[in-house]
Design a protein around this motif. Structure first.
Motif, PDB file in Angstrom:
ATOM      1  N   LYS A 133      40.885  49.618  44.815  1.00  0.00           N
ATOM      2  CA  LYS A 133      42.207  49.629  45.451  1.00  0.00           C
ATOM      3  C   LYS A 133      42.317  50.779  46.455  1.00  0.00           C
ATOM      4  O   LYS A 133      42.851  50.608  47.559  1.00  0.00           O
ATOM      5  CB  LYS A 133      43.294  49.760  44.383  1.00  0.00           C
ATOM      6  CG  LYS A 133      44.729  49.767  44.938  1.00  0.00           C
ATOM      7  CD  LYS A 133      45.747  49.859  43.814  1.00  0.00           C
ATOM      8  CE  LYS A 133      47.170  49.740  44.351  1.00  0.00           C
ATOM      9  NZ  LYS A 133      47.514  50.813  45.310  1.00  0.00           N
ATOM     10  N   CYS A 134      41.784  51.951  46.083  1.00  0.00           N
ATOM     11  CA  CYS A 134      41.840  53.106  46.985  1.00  0.00           C
ATOM     12  C   CYS A 134      41.050  52.851  48.268  1.00  0.00           C
ATOM     13  O   CYS A 134      41.468  53.250  49.353  1.00  0.00           O
ATOM     14  CB  CYS A 134      41.307  54.349  46.275  1.00  0.00           C
ATOM     15  SG  CYS A 134      42.365  54.940  44.933  1.00  0.00           S
ATOM     16  N   ILE A 135      39.913  52.187  48.124  1.00  0.00           N
ATOM     17  CA  ILE A 135      39.078  51.885  49.282  1.00  0.00           C
ATOM     18  C   ILE A 135      39.825  50.972  50.259  1.00  0.00           C
ATOM     19  O   ILE A 135      39.883  51.238  51.464  1.00  0.00           O
ATOM     20  CB  ILE A 135      37.745  51.252  48.832  1.00  0.00           C
ATOM     21  CG1 ILE A 135      36.889  52.296  48.102  1.00  0.00           C
ATOM     22  CG2 ILE A 135      36.978  50.689  50.031  1.00  0.00           C
ATOM     23  CD1 ILE A 135      35.697  51.716  47.362  1.00  0.00           C
ATOM     24  N   THR A 136      40.403  49.903  49.746  1.00  0.00           N
ATOM     25  CA  THR A 136      41.124  48.971  50.623  1.00  0.00           C
ATOM     26  C   THR A 136      42.428  49.577  51.146  1.00  0.00           C
ATOM     27  O   THR A 136      42.800  49.356  52.303  1.00  0.00           O
ATOM     28  CB  THR A 136      41.403  47.648  49.902  1.00  0.00           C
ATOM     29  OG1 THR A 136      42.084  47.910  48.660  1.00  0.00           O
ATOM     30  CG2 THR A 136      40.112  46.917  49.585  1.00  0.00           C
ATOM     31  N   ASN A 138      42.927  52.546  51.961  1.00  0.00           N
ATOM     32  CA  ASN A 138      42.593  53.489  53.033  1.00  0.00           C
ATOM     33  C   ASN A 138      41.893  52.796  54.207  1.00  0.00           C
ATOM     34  O   ASN A 138      41.231  53.454  55.016  1.00  0.00           O
ATOM     35  CB  ASN A 138      41.748  54.631  52.480  1.00  0.00           C
ATOM     36  CG  ASN A 138      42.581  55.656  51.727  1.00  0.00           C
ATOM     37  OD1 ASN A 138      43.213  56.523  52.324  1.00  0.00           O
ATOM     38  ND2 ASN A 138      42.604  55.547  50.403  1.00  0.00           N
ATOM     39  N   LYS A 139      42.071  51.475  54.289  1.00  0.00           N
ATOM     40  CA  LYS A 139      41.611  50.672  55.440  1.00  0.00           C
ATOM     41  C   LYS A 139      40.094  50.675  55.610  1.00  0.00           C
ATOM     42  O   LYS A 139      39.579  50.656  56.728  1.00  0.00           O
ATOM     43  CB  LYS A 139      42.284  51.146  56.740  1.00  0.00           C
ATOM     44  CG  LYS A 139      43.790  51.306  56.652  1.00  0.00           C
ATOM     45  CD  LYS A 139      44.490  50.018  56.251  1.00  0.00           C
ATOM     46  CE  LYS A 139      46.007  50.198  56.196  1.00  0.00           C
ATOM     47  NZ  LYS A 139      46.697  48.982  55.674  1.00  0.00           N
ATOM     48  N   LEU A 140      39.386  50.703  54.498  1.00  0.00           N
ATOM     49  CA  LEU A 140      37.933  50.599  54.512  1.00  0.00           C
ATOM     50  C   LEU A 140      37.511  49.242  53.969  1.00  0.00           C
ATOM     51  O   LEU A 140      38.225  48.623  53.173  1.00  0.00           O
ATOM     52  CB  LEU A 140      37.313  51.693  53.633  1.00  0.00           C
ATOM     53  CG  LEU A 140      37.406  53.126  54.154  1.00  0.00           C
ATOM     54  CD1 LEU A 140      37.397  54.109  52.996  1.00  0.00           C
ATOM     55  CD2 LEU A 140      36.250  53.424  55.092  1.00  0.00           C
ATOM     56  N   LYS A 141      36.342  48.770  54.379  1.00  0.00           N
ATOM     57  CA  LYS A 141      35.794  47.560  53.791  1.00  0.00           C
ATOM     58  C   LYS A 141      35.255  47.891  52.401  1.00  0.00           C
ATOM     59  O   LYS A 141      34.554  48.886  52.229  1.00  0.00           O
ATOM     60  CB  LYS A 141      34.661  47.005  54.665  1.00  0.00           C
ATOM     61  CG  LYS A 141      35.089  46.562  56.047  1.00  0.00           C
ATOM     62  CD  LYS A 141      33.888  46.120  56.874  1.00  0.00           C
ATOM     63  CE  LYS A 141      34.268  45.766  58.292  1.00  0.00           C
ATOM     64  NZ  LYS A 141      33.073  45.426  59.116  1.00  0.00           N
ATOM     65  N   HIS A 142      35.600  47.044  51.432  1.00  0.00           N
ATOM     66  CA  HIS A 142      35.191  47.280  50.047  1.00  0.00           C
ATOM     67  C   HIS A 142      34.075  46.308  49.678  1.00  0.00           C
ATOM     68  O   HIS A 142      34.309  45.112  49.549  1.00  0.00           O
ATOM     69  CB  HIS A 142      36.381  47.084  49.096  1.00  0.00           C
ATOM     70  CG  HIS A 142      36.038  47.303  47.652  1.00  0.00           C
ATOM     71  ND1 HIS A 142      36.693  46.639  46.630  1.00  0.00           N
ATOM     72  CD2 HIS A 142      35.112  48.094  47.058  1.00  0.00           C
ATOM     73  CE1 HIS A 142      36.184  47.029  45.472  1.00  0.00           C
ATOM     74  NE2 HIS A 142      35.221  47.908  45.713  1.00  0.00           N
ATOM     75  N   GLU A 170      34.784  38.314  35.649  1.00  0.00           N
ATOM     76  CA  GLU A 170      35.776  39.352  35.345  1.00  0.00           C
ATOM     77  C   GLU A 170      36.293  39.992  36.635  1.00  0.00           C
ATOM     78  O   GLU A 170      37.486  40.309  36.747  1.00  0.00           O
ATOM     79  CB  GLU A 170      35.157  40.418  34.440  1.00  0.00           C
ATOM     80  CG  GLU A 170      34.933  39.952  33.004  1.00  0.00           C
ATOM     81  CD  GLU A 170      34.226  41.001  32.156  1.00  0.00           C
ATOM     82  OE1 GLU A 170      33.915  42.093  32.697  1.00  0.00           O
ATOM     83  OE2 GLU A 170      33.981  40.739  30.962  1.00  0.00           O
ATOM     84  N   ILE A 171      35.411  40.174  37.604  1.00  0.00           N
ATOM     85  CA  ILE A 171      35.835  40.716  38.905  1.00  0.00           C
ATOM     86  C   ILE A 171      36.803  39.753  39.590  1.00  0.00           C
ATOM     87  O   ILE A 171      37.852  40.159  40.108  1.00  0.00           O
ATOM     88  CB  ILE A 171      34.606  40.987  39.803  1.00  0.00           C
ATOM     89  CG1 ILE A 171      33.800  42.178  39.265  1.00  0.00           C
ATOM     90  CG2 ILE A 171      35.029  41.249  41.252  1.00  0.00           C
ATOM     91  CD1 ILE A 171      32.473  42.401  39.960  1.00  0.00           C
ATOM     92  N   LEU A 172      36.442  38.479  39.588  1.00  0.00           N
ATOM     93  CA  LEU A 172      37.293  37.484  40.235  1.00  0.00           C
ATOM     94  C   LEU A 172      38.649  37.385  39.545  1.00  0.00           C
ATOM     95  O   LEU A 172      39.691  37.269  40.199  1.00  0.00           O
ATOM     96  CB  LEU A 172      36.587  36.123  40.226  1.00  0.00           C
ATOM     97  CG  LEU A 172      35.279  36.030  41.024  1.00  0.00           C
ATOM     98  CD1 LEU A 172      34.629  34.664  40.833  1.00  0.00           C
ATOM     99  CD2 LEU A 172      35.520  36.311  42.493  1.00  0.00           C
ATOM    100  N   ASP A 173      38.659  37.468  38.216  1.00  0.00           N
ATOM    101  CA  ASP A 173      39.910  37.365  37.454  1.00  0.00           C
ATOM    102  C   ASP A 173      40.775  38.613  37.611  1.00  0.00           C
ATOM    103  O   ASP A 173      41.999  38.550  37.438  1.00  0.00           O
ATOM    104  CB  ASP A 173      39.611  37.135  35.971  1.00  0.00           C
ATOM    105  CG  ASP A 173      39.008  35.761  35.703  1.00  0.00           C
ATOM    106  OD1 ASP A 173      39.126  34.877  36.576  1.00  0.00           O
ATOM    107  OD2 ASP A 173      38.402  35.584  34.623  1.00  0.00           O
ATOM    108  N   SER A 174      40.137  39.756  37.919  1.00  0.00           N
ATOM    109  CA  SER A 174      40.883  41.018  38.001  1.00  0.00           C
ATOM    110  C   SER A 174      41.773  41.102  39.231  1.00  0.00           C
ATOM    111  O   SER A 174      42.723  41.884  39.265  1.00  0.00           O
ATOM    112  CB  SER A 174      39.901  42.197  38.021  1.00  0.00           C
ATOM    113  OG  SER A 174      39.221  42.250  39.282  1.00  0.00           O
ATOM    114  N   GLY A 175      41.454  40.328  40.247  1.00  0.00           N
ATOM    115  CA  GLY A 175      42.224  40.381  41.488  1.00  0.00           C
ATOM    116  C   GLY A 175      41.847  41.535  42.399  1.00  0.00           C
ATOM    117  O   GLY A 175      42.554  41.820  43.382  1.00  0.00           O
ATOM    118  N   ILE A 176      40.734  42.218  42.121  1.00  0.00           N
ATOM    119  CA  ILE A 176      40.280  43.314  42.988  1.00  0.00           C
ATOM    120  C   ILE A 176      39.988  42.759  44.383  1.00  0.00           C
ATOM    121  O   ILE A 176      39.288  41.758  44.527  1.00  0.00           O
ATOM    122  CB  ILE A 176      38.998  43.971  42.424  1.00  0.00           C
ATOM    123  CG1 ILE A 176      39.236  44.531  41.022  1.00  0.00           C
ATOM    124  CG2 ILE A 176      38.495  45.077  43.355  1.00  0.00           C
ATOM    125  CD1 ILE A 176      37.975  45.023  40.335  1.00  0.00           C
ATOM    126  N   ALA A 177      40.515  43.420  45.406  1.00  0.00           N
ATOM    127  CA  ALA A 177      40.250  43.002  46.782  1.00  0.00           C
ATOM    128  C   ALA A 177      38.878  43.518  47.221  1.00  0.00           C
ATOM    129  O   ALA A 177      38.533  44.671  46.971  1.00  0.00           O
ATOM    130  CB  ALA A 177      41.330  43.532  47.711  1.00  0.00           C
TER     131      ALA A 177
END
Length: 596
Positions: A133-136, A138-142, A170-177
């Motif tokens: 979340k912090c990466i995205t 701060n306008k960085l590609k994650h 688990e990554i897909l279900d977490s909603g991490i961008a």
């Protein structure tokens, strides 16, 4: 039929340096090679993060942020510059609270990064959510990553296709961008068939729009085969390096992959001669550096003890620093058991360092006599959930020896409660040293601790290894000797020293003779020497000579292999003498102090 264009991330200036030199390289030495690589048509570089961040301060006595800014200036605004982050651990072995994790992304954006590859060595998705979340934010590609390896023989229960599919879901279900997904094999041990089946599975779940990346090393000798398997399974991008920091513990060379892909349906998009010219420039830049022989070798024992290429040379360099390189074969052999009983965390930093540190302790102190802080905390749950439960006997033993209970609390919540972590703790360190509390300094203090403070105070040390140039071995005859401030011209010749015209017969031998009469102590309170248990560096001296001390009170802290070892008083008494100072390199059994 048009060939599929394969993207390439050039790792030479981060992972390449880490894998060959332990990231101990001066930036001024390789500036021409950066420019040559851009001229050769390379458009994506790994340029910071990972071990390179700390090593800049620890060994090169350089500011990693300033180096990143200079790299960005050299390549221009259009080049994609990528860094490596260890999830909640960001760029260190120690995990961090939320404020430092967000500061990491903010500062790396400020100093030129466009993409951050973000992984967790335990594949605990909880450790990727906030950092991602912090990466995205701060306008960085994650670029989110799943870490891979093959388990040592006889182990099962994780690191197969089913395990990686479970982690991906688990990554897909977490909603991490995220903008892309990488399968990262730092030890280079994942067999090509598993690589193919894993990436084929991932491509099916992700679809064609999400870039799929594969990363490996040549350490075990199968990297090209693994890359070919990944490409056939649908990988869109691979990581490659440039000679002389390619092959061996590094990624394969761009030229090697150009050759391997002849006649295939894949195109890397490079001109062979331009890449060769860039490699010639890089070789010239690095010609004075000492290249450890193990750095460019393929090791058949790595699948038995999966040591990452980026950690292998860093550890052998530290063993060299401490004069115990001869212990490496024994340590790497001991590592297999450490991996098998530790819960199957992927052997990538920080977990790979925990494995090596514990194997080091098992060799130096005896099996499981002393738990490395990171390994012990990992099996007790302080870095998150391991892929499988660690050996129950070890968990109980770690609780007893470390006097620390096991936990299931989330890492971020533990760190938020730790008064020794975070912005406030870093500011306290800086203020105590009389340093500015800028955001950069706060991050350096939080992630580099005492060594970071030493750098900021202008007391940093240089540990870069270059080839020793031959010196004139003839001994000089004339010397100027100063005694109590007075200077004397001295001429040595044929065992005769001439001082102010007077001749003295002398004999000089190696070693130190004990000219005092030795008396065996008989009293129970006779002075006791406190000795270093192994070679290392004095990190802290916690008591002054002449002060009373209590039994088991910590008097010194020795750092070796990125581990801090507390040296305690053997009894109640007075610290009669301190024989070392902070920053001193000490040998095994060297006297640190005397308690009486």
């Amino acid at each position: 039929m048009a060939k599929k264009k394969i993207e390439v991330l050039c790792t030479a200036f981060r992972d390449g340096f880490q894998s060959v030199f332990g990231a101990r390289v001066f930036m001024k030495d390789y500036i021409p090679a950066i420019e040559a690589a851009v001229t050769a048509g390379i458009k994506r570089f790994e340029f910071g993060g990972g071990a390179l961040f700390q090593s800049s301060f620890f060994y090169a006595n350089e500011n990693a942020f300033e180096n990143m800014a200079q790299f960005r200036k050299l390549v221009g605004p259009e080049i994609d510059l990528q860094t490596l982050s260890r999830g909640v651990n960001v760029v260190g072995l120690e995990s961090q609270p939320r404020d430092i994790i967000n500061l990491h992304a903010k500062l790396f954006k400020k100093y030129g990064a466009t993409t951050i590859r973000n992984f967790d060595a335990l594949n605990d998705v909880d450790n990727l959510e906030y950092s991602g979340k912090c990466i995205t934010d701060n306008k960085l590609k994650h670029e989110i990553a799943i870490t891979m390896m093959d388990l040592p023989p006889g182990c099962a229960g994780a690191h197969d296709v089913a395990f990686y599919e479970k982690t991906l879901r688990e990554i897909l279900d977490s909603g991490i961008a995220y903008t892309s997904l990488c399968f990262k094999d730092a030890s280079g041990t994942s067999n090509p068939r598993k690589v193919h089946e894993t990436l084929k599975m991932a491509k099916k779940l992700l679809g064609k729009k999400t870039p799929l990346i594969f990363h490996t090393h040549e350490t075990a000798g199968i990297s090209v085969a693994a890359y070919l398997a990944a490409l056939d399974a649908g990988a869109d991008s691979i990581d490659l390096s440039l000679a002389p920091v390619s092959g061996g513990t590094c990624q394969p060379d761009i030229l090697t992959m150009l050759h391997a892909l002849k006649g295939s349906e894949y195109d890397l998009g490079f001109d062979l001669e331009k890449i060769r010219r860039a490699e010639e420039v890089l070789a010239e830049c690095l010609k004075d550096y000492f290249v450890p022989p193990e750095a460019l070798a393929v090791s058949p024992v790595i699948p038995l003890s999966p040591m990452p290429g980026g950690a292998l040379t860093a550890n052998t360099q530290m063993l060299r620093d401490n004069g115990i390189l001869d212990k490496y074969p024994e340590i790497i052999k001991a590592m297999s058991e450490v991996v098998c009983r530790g819960g199957f965390g992927t052997s990538v930093t920080p977990v790979s360092q925990f494995y090596f540190q514990q194997a080091f302790n098992n060799v130096m102190f005896g099996p499981w006599e002393k738990f490395a802080d990171g390994y012990g905390k990992m099996i007790l749950g302080y870095f998150g959930k391991t892929p499988v439960p660690p050996d129950a006997t070890l968990v109980k033993l770690a609780e007893e020896k470390m006097k620390l209970p096991k936990t299931t609390e989330k890492v971020l919540e533990l760190n938020e409660k730790d008064e020794n972590k975070g912005t406030a703790a870093a500011k306290k360190m800086l203020e105590a040293a009389g340093l500015k509390t800028s955001e950069e300094n706060i991050f350096i203090a939080a992630t580099c601790k005492e060594k970071g403070i030493a750098f900021l105070k202008g007391e940093g040390k240089v540990g870069v290894r270059k080839i020793e140039k031959p010196q004139d071995k003839r001994k000089p005859d004339n010397f100027l000797v100063t005694v109590n401030g007075k200077k004397y011209p001295v001429i040595f010749k044929d065992g005769i020293a001439t001082v102010d015209g007077k001749k003295y017969e002398i004999k000089v031998e190696n070693g130190i003779a004990d000219t005092t009469k030795h008396v065996e102590p008989t009293a129970a309170d006779a002075p006791l020497e406190i000795q270093a248990p192994f070679p290392g560096t004095v990190l802290k001296i916690l008591q002054e000579a002449g002060k009373p001390v209590a039994k088991n009170e910590v008097l010194f802290v020795i750092e070796a292999m990125k581990m801090e070892t507390e040296i305690r008083s053997p009894r109640d008494g007075v610290l009669l003498a301190v024989k070392v100072k902070s920053g001193d390199a000490v040998a095994s059994h060297q006297v640190l102090g005397v308690v009486g």
